[in-house]
Design a protein around this motif. Sequence first.
Motif, mmCIF file in Angstrom:
data_model
loop_
_atom_site.group_PDB
_atom_site.id
_atom_site.type_symbol
_atom_site.label_atom_id
_atom_site.label_comp_id
_atom_site.label_asym_id
_atom_site.label_seq_id
_atom_site.Cartn_x
_atom_site.Cartn_y
_atom_site.Cartn_z
ATOM 1 N N ILE A 76 44.666 37.606 37.960
ATOM 2 C CA ILE A 76 45.366 36.900 36.877
ATOM 3 C C ILE A 76 46.267 35.860 37.523
ATOM 4 C CG2 ILE A 76 47.445 37.327 35.528
ATOM 5 C CD1 ILE A 76 45.976 38.892 33.678
ATOM 6 N N ASP A 77 46.183 34.659 37.020
ATOM 7 C CA ASP A 77 47.020 33.589 37.559
ATOM 8 C C ASP A 77 48.125 33.285 36.557
ATOM 9 O OD1 ASP A 77 45.108 33.402 39.523
ATOM 10 O OD2 ASP A 77 43.951 31.951 38.375
ATOM 11 N N PHE A 78 49.285 33.063 37.065
ATOM 12 C CA PHE A 78 50.369 32.690 36.157
ATOM 13 C C PHE A 78 51.426 31.896 36.901
ATOM 14 C CE2 PHE A 78 53.342 35.781 37.746
ATOM 15 C CZ PHE A 78 52.493 36.718 38.303
ATOM 16 N N PHE B 62 43.898 42.459 40.848
ATOM 17 C CA PHE B 62 44.037 43.847 40.412
ATOM 18 C C PHE B 62 43.267 44.801 41.297
ATOM 19 C CE2 PHE B 62 45.296 41.542 36.697
ATOM 20 C CZ PHE B 62 46.396 42.263 36.302
ATOM 21 N N TYR C 289 51.298 31.975 40.902
ATOM 22 C CA TYR C 289 50.883 33.171 41.620
ATOM 23 C C TYR C 289 49.533 33.646 41.103
ATOM 24 C CZ TYR C 289 55.729 33.356 43.157
ATOM 25 O OH TYR C 289 56.940 33.057 43.702
ATOM 26 N N PRO D 3 48.773 31.615 29.174
ATOM 27 C CA PRO D 3 48.007 30.762 30.096
ATOM 28 C C PRO D 3 46.545 31.191 30.216
ATOM 29 C CG PRO D 3 50.065 31.413 31.100
ATOM 30 C CD PRO D 3 49.969 32.167 29.828
ATOM 31 N N TYR D 4 46.319 32.502 30.170
ATOM 32 C CA TYR D 4 44.937 32.983 30.295
ATOM 33 C C TYR D 4 44.095 32.504 29.119
ATOM 34 C CZ TYR D 4 41.049 35.964 31.423
ATOM 35 O OH TYR D 4 39.805 36.403 31.756
ATOM 36 N N ILE E 58 37.813 40.541 34.660
ATOM 37 C CA ILE E 58 39.096 40.090 35.186
ATOM 38 C C ILE E 58 39.407 40.806 36.494
ATOM 39 C CG2 ILE E 58 41.549 39.873 34.709
ATOM 40 C CD1 ILE E 58 40.585 40.162 31.716
ATOM 41 N N LYS E 59 39.389 40.029 37.555
ATOM 42 C CA LYS E 59 39.747 40.597 38.851
ATOM 43 C C LYS E 59 41.134 40.106 39.257
ATOM 44 C CE LYS E 59 34.963 40.528 40.224
ATOM 45 N NZ LYS E 59 33.978 39.570 40.720
ATOM 46 N N LYS F 84 43.293 28.913 29.271
ATOM 47 C CA LYS F 84 42.167 28.655 30.173
ATOM 48 C C LYS F 84 40.845 28.955 29.473
ATOM 49 C CE LYS F 84 44.211 29.199 34.666
ATOM 50 N NZ LYS F 84 44.359 30.073 35.801
ATOM 51 N N TYR G 107 47.470 37.242 40.997
ATOM 52 C CA TYR G 107 47.527 38.665 41.300
ATOM 53 C C TYR G 107 46.151 39.289 41.181
ATOM 54 C CZ TYR G 107 48.849 43.495 41.440
ATOM 55 O OH TYR G 107 48.934 44.803 41.800
ATOM 56 N N ASN H 193 49.213 48.662 39.218
ATOM 57 C CA ASN H 193 49.266 47.299 38.673
ATOM 58 C C ASN H 193 50.159 47.114 37.457
ATOM 59 O OD1 ASN H 193 47.375 46.445 40.574
ATOM 60 N ND2 ASN H 193 45.723 47.223 39.315
ATOM 61 N N ASN I 47 54.002 34.319 30.007
ATOM 62 C CA ASN I 47 53.669 34.010 31.402
ATOM 63 C C ASN I 47 52.252 34.353 31.811
ATOM 64 O OD1 ASN I 47 56.245 32.984 32.478
ATOM 65 N ND2 ASN I 47 56.954 34.975 31.814
ATOM 66 N N SER J 180 36.167 45.454 31.613
ATOM 67 C CA SER J 180 37.063 44.683 32.465
ATOM 68 C C SER J 180 37.500 45.501 33.678
ATOM 69 C CB SER J 180 38.268 44.267 31.657
ATOM 70 O OG SER J 180 39.167 43.647 32.506
ATOM 71 N N LYS J 181 37.765 44.807 34.766
ATOM 72 C CA LYS J 181 38.227 45.513 35.952
ATOM 73 C C LYS J 181 39.746 45.477 36.056
ATOM 74 C CE LYS J 181 34.201 45.528 38.773
ATOM 75 N NZ LYS J 181 33.513 45.019 39.933
ATOM 76 N N PHE J 182 40.359 45.173 34.975
ATOM 77 C CA PHE J 182 41.815 45.139 34.904
ATOM 78 C C PHE J 182 42.298 46.587 34.947
ATOM 79 C CE2 PHE J 182 45.775 44.701 32.628
ATOM 80 C CZ PHE J 182 46.235 43.493 33.049
#
Lengths: 232, 458
Positions: free
Chosen positions: A96-98, A109, A105, B393-394, A93-94, B397, A107, B284, B389, B78-80
């Motif tokens: 995130i769309d929402f 990370f 948007y 949605p994630y 995950i680079k 997908k 975003y 973040n 939000n 993950s790169k989160f």
Amino acid sequence: MKFIQFVIFILLFTVSFLFLFNEIELHFIFFHILLILMFFFPYYFWTESVFKAMIILALLTVLICAGVYFFKYSPVKKMNLVPQYSLNIEPQIKTIDFEWGKNTYSYSFQMQELKDKNKGDVFSLDKFVWLHNKLNQYKKYVSQFMSKITVAKLDLNFIFICLWIYSVVLISFIFSYSKSLIVSYSNILFVIPYTFFMGDFFFLKPFAPMLLYGQIVFIGILTVIAVYRVKN
Amino acid sequence: MKSWMKFFLSLLVQAGVFLLVYKILQWQFVFSFLFSLTFILLFSALIFEGNQNKNMLTVILFIINFFLIFAGFFLLPSKFDYKTRSLLKETQVKLTELKKKYILSYSQKEKNLIYSVWNDLAYSDYKSALDKLEIIKKNDYYLERLHSFAMVKVNRFYKLVEEAKKEIPNFTHFYSFYQKGDLSYFKKLIIYYKNTKSGEYFYNLALKNMELKVNHKILLQSVTKEISAFVHEYEKDYLILHFVIYLYPELKTKYYYKVSEDEKKSIGFDDFKQLNESPKETPNLITFLKNHDGEEFFIFIRKLLEGEGEYPLFAFDMEVISKEGEKMSIPFAKITYDSLVFSGKKGFETLSFPQIYHKIKESLASLRTPIHPRWIMEYRKKYPEVFQNVIKPYWMKFIKLLLCFITLTVLSFFTIRYFKAVFLEKISFVFYFLPVFFIVFLSLIYTNFIIKIFEWLL
């Protein structure tokens, strides 16, 4: 059963192909159904009997000629297909769309950036500029070509159209490979250029007796080759 | 060709196709993956195993791809980035700049001079106070305020002197003794005019000053009185109180109520004390908040700073976005229990968000990669806004991706079945290149079609 499979495949193929375009007209759809029938139909009836094969090819030609004749009655209507999609998740995950309010948007990370997604970053095949341009060129060319085969009334020019259709059916039959359907279908790579090129420069011209003679000779040769293909 | 060789070759072909589309053509991951999947399923069944009806290789490839997609999403690190760490250099530089702006720093000499300015004000020796302020000569927000406070007092005092000159004969002569500091003689002279308004004032002034000189306690009381007047004068200027408490920390108890009120509305040097001892930053942070009127806002903070006491929190580079799409960028803000304080054009501005502190603290603890299934329930309970939000949605997908994956596999198997229904013979090597082109084209239109269809349907 085989025939049902064939119909499903033709439908799937046509619809999938048409979904490459963002906006299409009904004319365009009908034209492609006819083309795909011309290209793909004959191979399904590889038979041992010359008689049977010829009847099917002739029948198909008649059907398509009728189809082209009624082409003028197809309503002019534009259809919008899904132009782009946002299904762009990745395992790492680079971003995130929402959706938030009216806007979407994205975003990032890594970059710590918030982007308004409506302004770009949505995937579409259009992004691949080369493909996009080629598809547009093709669409333009086809609409020009369609004007040549749209007949206002039954006249001598319609004979030329029928001969053009018959030649395409024969060519796709001749190029087919009796042992494999996939190889036969792959021959559309040769048949498509043939169809448009011969249509433009040989068949779809104003009526002239000498040209008709030339076309009949050409089709005679093709028929002989087709009969020879069936026999062997 | 042996079956295991076919298997490895197929995997290599798929990897090659995927890398070509994903890395070189830079198409999206989903498109690239699904395209390479469709291609390899058709390629393995129609070309490698042209004469076999069971399509075992294709089935195995399907299973491997299915496993790959799960492994990719659930096992890859993950790169989160959400981890708390000590301050980065960049943040330290920013913080030092901010400290220069907010933190008061006077040398001991300057401090002593300011103390004596306050003493002069208590003695009503305004000329001396102004002279000392001139000596400090610092282009300083607080000293400017102090200067103008003293100026008002000077003007008022000279007005009284002028009035006294009119009322009392020889006052100019008397006043020269006051200026010299001979207060007892000045008192003796003025006592005869005590019944006049000006006389009474100057008599009391002389008396008070004489007392101040001998009694330190009274001096302190007088200074405190002057400070109160100063604070009252700049009541709405939150920074003034910070200045006063910096000079006289003992006064903090006196102004406790005002300090705690101001704390919610301003950023002061006291806040930065928290950040002196091993502050930590978290990048973040995303949160969704309602203000008092029930309007919803999306807030994201690029860097959150936390001091030793964990209160207040500080945010660097944050953005507040309303549902209508109005954006507000705030370079630096303080987060109190229920408000966001930041420096605006007209001094400090406050945005009120009930429970903002707790929401952000919670998001520190609960913000994780949205793909982990364990956190779905956690998010739903603790963080419904983020769940609604971002997480939902994630996952939608991801489900769409799986649906596309399955549909494309079904479509590929149907196509394979169709192509093999009539001619079940292995095609000659000579004919390989043509079907490859056809299969590439077929995979491209199938993938594009299926993704578009699911995007349209769901």
